[in-house]
Design a protein around this motif. Structure first.
Motif, PDB file in Angstrom:
ATOM      1  N   THR A 109      -2.826  -7.491  -3.602  1.00 48.42           N
ATOM      2  CA  THR A 109      -2.926  -6.059  -3.290  1.00 48.42           C
ATOM      3  C   THR A 109      -2.446  -5.228  -4.468  1.00 48.42           C
ATOM      4  OG1 THR A 109      -2.606  -6.485  -0.925  1.00 48.42           O
ATOM      5  CG2 THR A 109      -2.237  -4.233  -1.687  1.00 48.42           C
ATOM      6  N   PHE A 110      -1.335  -5.616  -5.066  1.00 49.64           N
ATOM      7  CA  PHE A 110      -0.841  -4.897  -6.242  1.00 49.64           C
ATOM      8  C   PHE A 110      -1.794  -5.058  -7.420  1.00 49.64           C
ATOM      9  CE2 PHE A 110       3.410  -5.060  -4.171  1.00 49.64           C
ATOM     10  CZ  PHE A 110       3.732  -3.711  -4.275  1.00 49.64           C
TER      11      PHE A 110
ATOM     12  N   ASP B  34       1.396   7.645  -6.912  1.00 53.93           N
ATOM     13  CA  ASP B  34       0.437   8.680  -7.295  1.00 53.93           C
ATOM     14  C   ASP B  34       1.148   9.820  -8.017  1.00 53.93           C
ATOM     15  OD1 ASP B  34      -2.003  10.032  -7.449  1.00 53.93           O
ATOM     16  OD2 ASP B  34      -1.641  11.107  -5.577  1.00 53.93           O
TER      17      ASP B  34
ATOM     18  N   ASP C 270      -4.936  -5.778  -7.594  1.00 53.01           N
ATOM     19  CA  ASP C 270      -6.226  -5.106  -7.426  1.00 53.01           C
ATOM     20  C   ASP C 270      -6.148  -3.635  -7.816  1.00 53.01           C
ATOM     21  OD1 ASP C 270      -7.376  -7.435  -6.571  1.00 53.01           O
ATOM     22  OD2 ASP C 270      -7.373  -6.925  -4.434  1.00 53.01           O
ATOM     23  N   ALA C 271      -4.950  -3.054  -7.669  1.00 53.19           N
ATOM     24  CA  ALA C 271      -4.775  -1.624  -7.967  1.00 53.19           C
ATOM     25  C   ALA C 271      -4.414  -1.369  -9.421  1.00 53.19           C
ATOM     26  CB  ALA C 271      -3.689  -1.037  -7.059  1.00 53.19           C
ATOM     27  N   LEU C 272      -4.073  -2.429 -10.172  1.00 53.07           N
ATOM     28  CA  LEU C 272      -3.616  -2.258 -11.548  1.00 53.07           C
ATOM     29  C   LEU C 272      -4.745  -2.481 -12.544  1.00 53.07           C
ATOM     30  CD1 LEU C 272      -0.117  -4.014 -11.422  1.00 53.07           C
ATOM     31  CD2 LEU C 272      -0.714  -1.626 -10.935  1.00 53.07           C
TER      32      LEU C 272
ATOM     33  N   LEU D 208       2.172   1.686  -3.550  1.00 55.85           N
ATOM     34  CA  LEU D 208       1.104   2.157  -4.424  1.00 55.85           C
ATOM     35  C   LEU D 208       0.806   3.637  -4.175  1.00 55.85           C
ATOM     36  CD1 LEU D 208      -1.226  -0.967  -4.206  1.00 55.85           C
ATOM     37  CD2 LEU D 208      -0.063  -0.140  -6.268  1.00 55.85           C
TER      38      LEU D 208
ATOM     39  N   LEU E 139      -2.314   4.507 -12.975  1.00 56.93           N
ATOM     40  CA  LEU E 139      -2.777   3.152 -12.688  1.00 56.93           C
ATOM     41  C   LEU E 139      -4.092   2.818 -13.379  1.00 56.93           C
ATOM     42  CD1 LEU E 139      -1.798   2.659  -8.939  1.00 56.93           C
ATOM     43  CD2 LEU E 139      -0.460   2.297 -11.018  1.00 56.93           C
ATOM     44  N   SER E 140      -4.655   3.777 -14.109  1.00 60.94           N
ATOM     45  CA  SER E 140      -5.826   3.468 -14.921  1.00 60.94           C
ATOM     46  C   SER E 140      -5.419   2.853 -16.259  1.00 60.94           C
ATOM     47  CB  SER E 140      -6.670   4.723 -15.161  1.00 60.94           C
ATOM     48  OG  SER E 140      -5.991   5.640 -16.003  1.00 60.94           O
TER      49      SER E 140
ATOM     50  N   LEU F 224       0.824  -1.208   0.000  1.00 59.79           N
ATOM     51  CA  LEU F 224       0.000   0.000   0.000  1.00 59.79           C
ATOM     52  C   LEU F 224       0.858   1.258   0.000  1.00 59.79           C
ATOM     53  CD1 LEU F 224      -2.905  -1.007   2.427  1.00 59.79           C
ATOM     54  CD2 LEU F 224      -2.939  -0.888  -0.083  1.00 59.79           C
TER      55      LEU F 224
END
Length: 261
Positions: free
Chosen positions: A168-169, A138, A171-173, A134, A143-144, A131
């Protein structure tokens, strides 16, 4: 604040640099490395093959259209570096390096400038705290859009839950992102590899070898790129390339590349 790692204590990144023939290591690193070599004499071969897999997998991601790369567990710069491979194939590639050793980042900032139209950025972070990594991305990566996440020669130094870290990674990618992993296994030469693992642990360095089944599980929900989970010298080479099965034991690693649908 940067994490301070005393130079009289060995660190995995500098030990790896020693195995690759680098000079960015200290007496404590060299002493630990020589003990590991006694246990597993072929570990230098494993380190070299890992680097070759990094080069092939990075080219594959660039050819697949990836223009953002997140490399966790960067290690001491050893040419060609990931950003050089990516930006040679796609000059507009953005590369973020992450490592938990301040010595690594000092070298990275000095030795790894970005390309003319791409960018190279350095973050001090630990893979066990995804986290925080990630959050630090920013404004650095979008990451979109798809990202190529590389964790090569890293996860055998992590004793925490790999499935939780990976999920965790991921899910954010964004969909279309790739996960690239290469890690040590005891499946081929258990006595040597476990003995080397024990040397790391005696030196109070985290070490945990995994099985092919475990590594395959880390790609759950992803589309595995052919040929799937295999030793790194068997990934991305022509099918006609002949490799002796005995070489699997020398390398004692598995790798895989998966795409997030």
């Amino acid at each position: 604040m940067d994490k301070v790692i005393p130079l009289d204590q060995p660190h995995t990144s500098r030990i790896y640099d020693y195995f690759l023939g680098g000079k960015d290591n200290y007496e404590a690193d060299r002493k630990a490395a020589e003990e590991i070599l006694l246990a597993w004499p072929d570990i230098r071969t494993a380190a070299r093959v890992n680097r070759q897999f990094m080069q092939r997998s990075t080219r594959f991601l660039a050819d697949a259209g990836i223009r953002q790369f997140l490399d966790i567990g960067t290690g001491i710069p050893t040419e060609p570096n990931l950003h050089q491979i990516a930006q040679q194939a796609a000059p507009d590639s953005r590369v973020v390096y992450v490592d938990n050793d301040p010595v690594v980042l000092a070298h990275a900032r000095a030795l790894m400038p970005g390309g003319t139209s791409g960018a190279t950025t350095y973050i001090q972070g630990d893979v066990t705290d995804p986290l925080s990594i990630l959050a630090a991305l920013d404004g650095v990566l979008d990451l979109s859009e798809p990202v190529g996440l590389s964790m090569i020669a890293l996860l055998h130094f992590v004793e925490a839950s790999i499935p939780l870290i990976v999920s965790t990674f991921l899910d954010a990618l964004a969909p279309g992102s790739f996960l690239v992993i290469c890690t040590i296994t005891a499946d081929f030469a258990p006595e040597q590899v476990v003995a080397a693992q024990d040397v790391y642990r005696v030196r109070k360095l985290p070490a945990q070898v995994r099985t092919r089944e475990e590594l395959t599980g880390w790609f759950s929900g992803l589309e595995l790129v052919e040929p799937g989970v295999v030793p790194p010298h068997r990934w991305g080479l022509a099918e006609t390339t002949e490799i002796s099965p005995a070489f699997d034991a020398k390398v004692s690693c598995y790798c895989g590349v998966g795409r997030k649908p």
